[in-house]
Design a protein around this motif. Structure first.
Motif, PDB file in Angstrom:
ATOM      1  N   GLU A  97       0.802  -1.231   0.000  1.00  0.00           N
ATOM      2  CA  GLU A  97       0.000   0.000   0.000  1.00  0.00           C
ATOM      3  C   GLU A  97       0.834   1.281   0.000  1.00  0.00           C
ATOM      4  O   GLU A  97       0.529   2.218  -0.740  1.00  0.00           O
ATOM      5  N   PRO A  98       1.903   1.385   0.811  1.00  0.00           N
ATOM      6  CA  PRO A  98       2.690   2.627   0.779  1.00  0.00           C
ATOM      7  C   PRO A  98       3.306   2.917  -0.593  1.00  0.00           C
ATOM      8  O   PRO A  98       3.432   4.084  -0.985  1.00  0.00           O
ATOM      9  N   LEU A  99       3.683   1.874  -1.315  1.00  0.00           N
ATOM     10  CA  LEU A  99       4.245   2.073  -2.648  1.00  0.00           C
ATOM     11  C   LEU A  99       3.164   2.461  -3.652  1.00  0.00           C
ATOM     12  O   LEU A  99       3.410   3.267  -4.558  1.00  0.00           O
ATOM     13  N   ILE A 100       1.976   1.910  -3.467  1.00  0.00           N
ATOM     14  CA  ILE A 100       0.848   2.305  -4.312  1.00  0.00           C
ATOM     15  C   ILE A 100       0.523   3.778  -4.106  1.00  0.00           C
ATOM     16  O   ILE A 100       0.356   4.556  -5.054  1.00  0.00           O
ATOM     17  N   ARG A 101       0.453   4.180  -2.841  1.00  0.00           N
ATOM     18  CA  ARG A 101       0.104   5.576  -2.527  1.00  0.00           C
ATOM     19  C   ARG A 101       1.143   6.554  -3.058  1.00  0.00           C
ATOM     20  O   ARG A 101       0.800   7.667  -3.474  1.00  0.00           O
ATOM     21  N   SER A 102       2.396   6.156  -3.042  1.00  0.00           N
ATOM     22  CA  SER A 102       3.459   7.043  -3.518  1.00  0.00           C
ATOM     23  C   SER A 102       3.631   6.996  -5.029  1.00  0.00           C
ATOM     24  O   SER A 102       4.410   7.764  -5.592  1.00  0.00           O
ATOM     25  N   GLY A 103       2.915   6.100  -5.694  1.00  0.00           N
ATOM     26  CA  GLY A 103       3.038   5.959  -7.143  1.00  0.00           C
ATOM     27  C   GLY A 103       4.313   5.252  -7.574  1.00  0.00           C
ATOM     28  O   GLY A 103       4.711   5.343  -8.736  1.00  0.00           O
ATOM     29  N   LYS A 104       4.939   4.519  -6.647  1.00  0.00           N
ATOM     30  CA  LYS A 104       6.235   3.905  -6.949  1.00  0.00           C
ATOM     31  C   LYS A 104       6.189   2.401  -7.171  1.00  0.00           C
ATOM     32  O   LYS A 104       7.221   1.796  -7.468  1.00  0.00           O
ATOM     33  N   LEU A 105       5.017   1.778  -7.043  1.00  0.00           N
ATOM     34  CA  LEU A 105       4.935   0.346  -7.303  1.00  0.00           C
ATOM     35  C   LEU A 105       4.721   0.118  -8.790  1.00  0.00           C
ATOM     36  O   LEU A 105       3.698   0.476  -9.351  1.00  0.00           O
ATOM     37  N   TRP A 106       5.715  -0.518  -9.417  1.00  0.00           N
ATOM     38  CA  TRP A 106       5.583  -0.869 -10.828  1.00  0.00           C
ATOM     39  C   TRP A 106       4.860  -2.200 -10.962  1.00  0.00           C
ATOM     40  O   TRP A 106       4.020  -2.372 -11.823  1.00  0.00           O
ATOM     41  N   ALA A 107       5.215  -3.148 -10.113  1.00  0.00           N
ATOM     42  CA  ALA A 107       4.552  -4.448 -10.165  1.00  0.00           C
ATOM     43  C   ALA A 107       4.934  -5.289  -8.964  1.00  0.00           C
ATOM     44  O   ALA A 107       6.019  -5.140  -8.400  1.00  0.00           O
ATOM     45  N   ALA A 108       4.028  -6.186  -8.592  1.00  0.00           N
ATOM     46  CA  ALA A 108       4.359  -7.293  -7.693  1.00  0.00           C
ATOM     47  C   ALA A 108       4.687  -8.471  -8.593  1.00  0.00           C
ATOM     48  O   ALA A 108       3.887  -8.831  -9.459  1.00  0.00           O
ATOM     49  N   LEU A 109       5.859  -9.056  -8.413  1.00  0.00           N
ATOM     50  CA  LEU A 109       6.327 -10.117  -9.299  1.00  0.00           C
ATOM     51  C   LEU A 109       6.042 -11.492  -8.704  1.00  0.00           C
ATOM     52  O   LEU A 109       6.581 -11.848  -7.652  1.00  0.00           O
ATOM     53  N   PHE A 110       5.218 -12.262  -9.392  1.00  0.00           N
ATOM     54  CA  PHE A 110       4.930 -13.637  -9.005  1.00  0.00           C
ATOM     55  C   PHE A 110       5.755 -14.565  -9.886  1.00  0.00           C
ATOM     56  O   PHE A 110       5.416 -14.801 -11.046  1.00  0.00           O
ATOM     57  N   GLN A 111       6.851 -15.046  -9.323  1.00  0.00           N
ATOM     58  CA  GLN A 111       7.725 -15.986 -10.033  1.00  0.00           C
ATOM     59  C   GLN A 111       7.465 -17.381  -9.489  1.00  0.00           C
ATOM     60  O   GLN A 111       7.666 -17.645  -8.305  1.00  0.00           O
ATOM     61  N   TYR A 112       7.013 -18.266 -10.370  1.00  0.00           N
ATOM     62  CA  TYR A 112       6.658 -19.622  -9.943  1.00  0.00           C
ATOM     63  C   TYR A 112       7.821 -20.587 -10.162  1.00  0.00           C
ATOM     64  O   TYR A 112       8.670 -20.370 -11.015  1.00  0.00           O
ATOM     65  N   PRO A 113       7.876 -21.670  -9.376  1.00  0.00           N
ATOM     66  CA  PRO A 113       9.034 -22.574  -9.381  1.00  0.00           C
ATOM     67  C   PRO A 113       9.063 -23.492 -10.598  1.00  0.00           C
ATOM     68  O   PRO A 113       8.077 -23.612 -11.338  1.00  0.00           O
ATOM     69  N   PRO A 114      10.183 -24.187 -10.787  1.00  0.00           N
ATOM     70  CA  PRO A 114      10.341 -25.069 -11.949  1.00  0.00           C
ATOM     71  C   PRO A 114       9.332 -26.205 -12.016  1.00  0.00           C
ATOM     72  O   PRO A 114       9.129 -26.784 -13.084  1.00  0.00           O
ATOM     73  N   TRP A 115       8.722 -26.577 -10.906  1.00  0.00           N
ATOM     74  CA  TRP A 115       7.740 -27.658 -10.914  1.00  0.00           C
ATOM     75  C   TRP A 115       6.311 -27.162 -11.146  1.00  0.00           C
ATOM     76  O   TRP A 115       5.376 -27.961 -11.191  1.00  0.00           O
ATOM     77  N   PHE A 116       6.130 -25.869 -11.331  1.00  0.00           N
ATOM     78  CA  PHE A 116       4.806 -25.296 -11.583  1.00  0.00           C
ATOM     79  C   PHE A 116       4.540 -25.372 -13.083  1.00  0.00           C
ATOM     80  O   PHE A 116       4.908 -24.490 -13.851  1.00  0.00           O
ATOM     81  N   ASP A 117       3.902 -26.459 -13.513  1.00  0.00           N
ATOM     82  CA  ASP A 117       3.743 -26.708 -14.946  1.00  0.00           C
ATOM     83  C   ASP A 117       2.421 -26.172 -15.472  1.00  0.00           C
ATOM     84  O   ASP A 117       1.577 -25.688 -14.715  1.00  0.00           O
ATOM     85  N   CYS A 118       2.280 -26.242 -16.790  1.00  0.00           N
ATOM     86  CA  CYS A 118       1.063 -25.770 -17.450  1.00  0.00           C
ATOM     87  C   CYS A 118      -0.014 -26.837 -17.308  1.00  0.00           C
ATOM     88  O   CYS A 118      -0.029 -27.835 -18.041  1.00  0.00           O
ATOM     89  N   SER A 119      -0.910 -26.640 -16.352  1.00  0.00           N
ATOM     90  CA  SER A 119      -1.967 -27.611 -16.064  1.00  0.00           C
ATOM     91  C   SER A 119      -3.213 -26.866 -15.603  1.00  0.00           C
ATOM     92  O   SER A 119      -3.143 -25.704 -15.171  1.00  0.00           O
ATOM     93  N   LYS A 120      -4.345 -27.519 -15.670  1.00  0.00           N
ATOM     94  CA  LYS A 120      -5.602 -26.879 -15.279  1.00  0.00           C
ATOM     95  C   LYS A 120      -5.598 -26.404 -13.827  1.00  0.00           C
ATOM     96  O   LYS A 120      -6.040 -25.283 -13.533  1.00  0.00           O
ATOM     97  N   PRO A 121      -5.114 -27.226 -12.865  1.00  0.00           N
ATOM     98  CA  PRO A 121      -5.080 -26.744 -11.476  1.00  0.00           C
ATOM     99  C   PRO A 121      -4.227 -25.485 -11.310  1.00  0.00           C
ATOM    100  O   PRO A 121      -4.585 -24.595 -10.527  1.00  0.00           O
TER     101      PRO A 121
END
Length: 287
Positions: A97-121
């Motif tokens: 929230e403080p970064l949002i309010r200051s206009g300084k948040l470009w993104a929250a980065l969700f990096q998933y692990p090597p075992w997170f494959d392309c599947s329906k779940p």
């Protein structure tokens, strides 16, 4: 607009004069680069008051990419800190929230692990994650090759566009199923993230060794490799208005130097390193 930065600000010794206190390194970092990827948030959700201080210590036009907490991306091993997912996501949103309010948040980065494959779940999980993070810009990075195999690549990119994910384009070793190719596509017209992990194919998958983190990101980009990427970034700007480039190859201390070399190739202003004549001499040949 192009911004070049590094993963973290504490470990890049070449940016600071000898004896620089840890508590003022972020403000000094801001003299060199216009944005940073915060990696401490991966290990623990940072308190909002600390994030507010980070916003205050950086220039007005500075930007942060904040790495999502490991419990949110399936990396956590051991006892969970939070009682449930609702509490965990609420803490992370409060932290941002403080970064949002200051206009300084470009993104929250969700990096998933090597075992997170392309599947329906896993697609379902990504939809739920995006819903939980409504109102916050979120970037998505995969480490499992299946997301970009021929039969899924276009569907993966279409999914990112539909859900509003910012695409994290990666430069990393091509070392089997646990690595992804360069996919030079924007999923949103406002921002695309590019992360340089190095090309140490021999060390990429040695996660069982004690020093595997140091080995994985041990790489020094060549002039030719950076030149090739400068053209790719210019190409990206045809489909996205802003591009953020993160150098994450700091195991051998190469990230800051590579980043500044890359900035020169893009025609961006490049502040000199402190306490060193070598970068100053190099600048004479890049005017």
């Amino acid at each position: 607009m192009i911004r070049v930065g590094l993963a973290g600000w504490g470990d890049h010794d070449s940016l600071y004069k000898a004896g620089t206190a840890a508590k003022i390194k972020l403000s000094r970092y801001g003299d060199h680069f216009p944005f940073v990827e915060m990696d401490s948030s991966f290990y623990a959700v940072q308190p909002p008051d600390r994030m507010a201080r980070y916003a205050e210590e950086t220039p007005e036009d500075f930007r942060f990419v904040v790495k999502a907490y490991q419990g949110m991306t399936g990396h956590l091993r051991g006892k969970p800190y939070y009682a449930n997912d609702e509490e965990m996501y609420a803490a992370f949103r409060d932290s941002l929230e403080p970064l949002i309010r200051s206009g300084k948040l470009w993104a929250a980065l969700f990096q998933y692990p090597p075992w997170f494959d392309c599947s329906k779940p896993n697609v379902k999980l990504l939809r739920e994650t995006k819903r939980r993070m409504e109102g916050f810009p979120c970037a998505l990075e995969f480490r499992h090759q299946s997301w970009y195999e021929p039969e899924f690549r276009e569907r993966t990119m279409a999914f990112m566009r539909e859900e509003g994910w910012i695409h994290s384009v990666c430069d990393e070793p091509q070392a089997g199923i646990g690595s992804i190719p360069i996919v030079l596509e924007a999923s949103r017209p406002d921002f695309t993230l590019v992360r340089f992990h190095g090309r140490n194919a021999g060390g990429w998958n040695h996660s069982g060794e004690a020093n595997w983190r140091e080995v994985r990101y041990l790489y020094d980009y060549s002039d030719a490799e950076l030149e090739e990427w400068a053209e790719r970034v210019r190409e990206l700007l045809a489909s996205t208005s802003e591009v953020g480039i993160v150098f994450n190859n700091n195991s051998g201390g190469h990230a800051a130097g590579n980043a500044k070399s890359f900035m020169r190739k893009l025609g961006l202003p490049v502040p000199k390193f402190p306490d060193s004549d070598i970068p100053t001499q190099l600048d004479l040949f890049h005017m």
